[in-house]
Design a protein around this motif. Structure first.
Motif, PDB file in Angstrom:
ATOM      1  N   PHE A  55     117.930  -0.360 -75.598  1.00 45.84           N
ATOM      2  CA  PHE A  55     118.612   0.901 -75.882  1.00 45.84           C
ATOM      3  C   PHE A  55     118.034   1.565 -77.122  1.00 45.84           C
ATOM      4  CE2 PHE A  55     121.746  -1.010 -73.208  1.00 45.84           C
ATOM      5  CZ  PHE A  55     122.510   0.027 -72.704  1.00 45.84           C
ATOM      6  N   VAL A  56     118.068   2.882 -77.125  1.00 41.64           N
ATOM      7  CA  VAL A  56     117.826   3.679 -78.322  1.00 41.64           C
ATOM      8  C   VAL A  56     119.041   4.580 -78.478  1.00 41.64           C
ATOM      9  CG1 VAL A  56     116.377   5.409 -79.432  1.00 41.64           C
ATOM     10  CG2 VAL A  56     115.333   3.631 -78.015  1.00 41.64           C
ATOM     11  N   LEU A  57     119.677   4.483 -79.647  1.00 45.87           N
ATOM     12  CA  LEU A  57     120.895   5.236 -79.940  1.00 45.87           C
ATOM     13  C   LEU A  57     120.680   6.053 -81.204  1.00 45.87           C
ATOM     14  CD1 LEU A  57     123.995   5.812 -79.700  1.00 45.87           C
ATOM     15  CD2 LEU A  57     124.325   3.732 -81.037  1.00 45.87           C
ATOM     16  N   GLU A  58     120.973   7.338 -81.132  1.00 50.88           N
ATOM     17  CA  GLU A  58     120.912   8.210 -82.298  1.00 50.88           C
ATOM     18  C   GLU A  58     122.284   8.822 -82.508  1.00 50.88           C
ATOM     19  OE1 GLU A  58     117.818  11.043 -81.590  1.00 50.88           O
ATOM     20  OE2 GLU A  58     116.243   9.550 -81.842  1.00 50.88           O
ATOM     21  N   THR A  59     122.743   8.807 -83.757  1.00 48.65           N
ATOM     22  CA  THR A  59     124.069   9.340 -84.081  1.00 48.65           C
ATOM     23  C   THR A  59     123.940  10.542 -85.018  1.00 48.65           C
ATOM     24  OG1 THR A  59     124.409   7.981 -86.055  1.00 48.65           O
ATOM     25  CG2 THR A  59     125.036   7.002 -83.924  1.00 48.65           C
ATOM     26  N   ASP A  60     125.076  11.159 -85.277  1.00 49.33           N
ATOM     27  CA  ASP A  60     125.122  12.309 -86.182  1.00 49.33           C
ATOM     28  C   ASP A  60     125.233  11.881 -87.650  1.00 49.33           C
ATOM     29  OD1 ASP A  60     127.697  11.340 -86.308  1.00 49.33           O
ATOM     30  OD2 ASP A  60     128.659  13.175 -85.623  1.00 49.33           O
ATOM     31  N   GLY A  61     125.004  10.625 -87.928  1.00 52.34           N
ATOM     32  CA  GLY A  61     125.124  10.099 -89.284  1.00 52.34           C
ATOM     33  C   GLY A  61     126.091   8.932 -89.349  1.00 52.34           C
ATOM     34  N   GLU A  62     126.912   8.791 -88.320  1.00 54.03           N
ATOM     35  CA  GLU A  62     127.830   7.657 -88.230  1.00 54.03           C
ATOM     36  C   GLU A  62     127.018   6.369 -88.068  1.00 54.03           C
ATOM     37  OE1 GLU A  62     131.582   5.842 -88.179  1.00 54.03           O
ATOM     38  OE2 GLU A  62     131.096   7.932 -88.573  1.00 54.03           O
ATOM     39  N   ASP A  63     127.523   5.269 -88.616  1.00 54.25           N
ATOM     40  CA  ASP A  63     126.841   3.979 -88.515  1.00 54.25           C
ATOM     41  C   ASP A  63     126.663   3.593 -87.044  1.00 54.25           C
ATOM     42  OD1 ASP A  63     125.940   1.372 -88.644  1.00 54.25           O
ATOM     43  OD2 ASP A  63     127.634   0.618 -89.800  1.00 54.25           O
ATOM     44  N   PRO A  64     125.425   3.472 -86.564  1.00 58.92           N
ATOM     45  CA  PRO A  64     125.203   3.168 -85.151  1.00 58.92           C
ATOM     46  C   PRO A  64     125.835   1.856 -84.692  1.00 58.92           C
ATOM     47  CG  PRO A  64     123.142   3.804 -86.203  1.00 58.92           C
ATOM     48  CD  PRO A  64     124.157   3.666 -87.277  1.00 58.92           C
ATOM     49  N   ARG A  65     125.877   0.861 -85.574  1.00 55.83           N
ATOM     50  CA  ARG A  65     126.508  -0.417 -85.204  1.00 55.83           C
ATOM     51  C   ARG A  65     127.992  -0.218 -84.905  1.00 55.83           C
ATOM     52  NH1 ARG A  65     124.212  -5.779 -87.306  1.00 55.83           N
ATOM     53  NH2 ARG A  65     122.038  -5.317 -87.682  1.00 55.83           N
ATOM     54  N   LYS A  66     128.649   0.601 -85.711  1.00 57.06           N
ATOM     55  CA  LYS A  66     130.073   0.880 -85.492  1.00 57.06           C
ATOM     56  C   LYS A  66     130.280   1.636 -84.181  1.00 57.06           C
ATOM     57  CE  LYS A  66     131.547   0.912 -90.295  1.00 57.06           C
ATOM     58  NZ  LYS A  66     132.119   1.717 -91.397  1.00 57.06           N
ATOM     59  N   VAL A  67     129.373   2.536 -83.870  1.00 56.94           N
ATOM     60  CA  VAL A  67     129.468   3.317 -82.634  1.00 56.94           C
ATOM     61  C   VAL A  67     129.351   2.390 -81.422  1.00 56.94           C
ATOM     62  CG1 VAL A  67     128.361   5.121 -81.252  1.00 56.94           C
ATOM     63  CG2 VAL A  67     128.680   5.453 -83.709  1.00 56.94           C
ATOM     64  N   VAL A  68     128.386   1.463 -81.459  1.00 55.56           N
ATOM     65  CA  VAL A  68     128.223   0.506 -80.354  1.00 55.56           C
ATOM     66  C   VAL A  68     129.456  -0.387 -80.260  1.00 55.56           C
ATOM     67  CG1 VAL A  68     126.890  -1.467 -79.501  1.00 55.56           C
ATOM     68  CG2 VAL A  68     125.712   0.536 -80.414  1.00 55.56           C
ATOM     69  N   SER A  69     129.942  -0.860 -81.390  1.00 51.78           N
ATOM     70  CA  SER A  69     131.136  -1.708 -81.405  1.00 51.78           C
ATOM     71  C   SER A  69     132.335  -0.991 -80.801  1.00 51.78           C
ATOM     72  CB  SER A  69     131.443  -2.144 -82.831  1.00 51.78           C
ATOM     73  OG  SER A  69     132.583  -2.952 -82.873  1.00 51.78           O
ATOM     74  N   SER A  70     132.519   0.271 -81.142  1.00 46.49           N
ATOM     75  CA  SER A  70     133.626   1.057 -80.588  1.00 46.49           C
ATOM     76  C   SER A  70     133.492   1.220 -79.082  1.00 46.49           C
ATOM     77  CB  SER A  70     133.685   2.435 -81.245  1.00 46.49           C
ATOM     78  OG  SER A  70     133.996   2.337 -82.600  1.00 46.49           O
ATOM     79  N   ALA A  71     132.269   1.457 -78.617  1.00 42.85           N
ATOM     80  CA  ALA A  71     132.038   1.618 -77.178  1.00 42.85           C
ATOM     81  C   ALA A  71     132.352   0.323 -76.436  1.00 42.85           C
ATOM     82  CB  ALA A  71     130.597   2.042 -76.920  1.00 42.85           C
ATOM     83  N   VAL A  72     131.944  -0.805 -76.989  1.00 36.99           N
ATOM     84  CA  VAL A  72     132.221  -2.096 -76.360  1.00 36.99           C
ATOM     85  C   VAL A  72     133.732  -2.361 -76.326  1.00 36.99           C
ATOM     86  CG1 VAL A  72     131.922  -4.590 -76.604  1.00 36.99           C
ATOM     87  CG2 VAL A  72     129.957  -3.071 -76.875  1.00 36.99           C
ATOM     88  N   LYS A  73     134.425  -2.022 -77.392  1.00 31.35           N
ATOM     89  CA  LYS A  73     135.882  -2.213 -77.426  1.00 31.35           C
ATOM     90  C   LYS A  73     136.575  -1.332 -76.391  1.00 31.35           C
ATOM     91  CE  LYS A  73     136.082  -3.696 -82.209  1.00 31.35           C
ATOM     92  NZ  LYS A  73     136.418  -3.355 -83.587  1.00 31.35           N
TER      93      LYS A  73
END
Length: 86
Positions: A55-73
Motif C-alpha cells: 500500500f501507499v497512503l498519503e494523508t492531509d498531514g494526519e499521522d498515517p499510522r493512526k489513519v490505518v489503525s482507525s480504518a482497521v478498527k
C-alpha cells in the motif's frame, strides 16, 4: 495480520501486509478511502499467487499510522456486526 512498514514520512506511508491477497487489500483500501484525512491510497500485488499487497497512503498531514489503525478498527466493528447478524 503482519504489517511491514517499508517507508514512512510525515504524511506518507508505504506498507506491506504479509500473507494477504485482494480480498483484504480491497476492503482496507475502501475503508481508507472513506477517511477524510486520506488524500490518496492505492495498493499493488506484484504476483497474483505469491505476492503480498503493498500500500501507499498519503494523508492531509494526519499521522498515517493512526489513519490505518482507525480504518482497521472500523472494519473490525463492521465484521463484528456481520457476525452478530448472521
Amino acid at each position: 495480520m503482519n504489517i511491514t512498514i517499508l517507508e514512512e514520512k510525515k504524511n506518507r506511508l508505504r506498507f506491506m501486509i504479509a500473507g494477504q491477497q485482494n480480498t483484504l487489500a480491497n476492503t482496507l483500501s475502501a475503508s481508507l478511502k472513506h477517511d477524510t484525512h486520506v488524500k490518496n491510497v492505492g495498493f499493488a500485488i506484484e504476483h497474483p499467487l505469491i505476492g503480498n499487497p503493498t500500500f501507499v497512503l498519503e494523508t492531509d498531514g494526519e499521522d498515517p499510522r493512526k489513519v490505518v489503525s482507525s480504518a482497521v478498527k472500523r472494519l473490525d466493528k463492521e465484521f463484528a456486526k456481520l457476525r452478530a447478524d448472521a
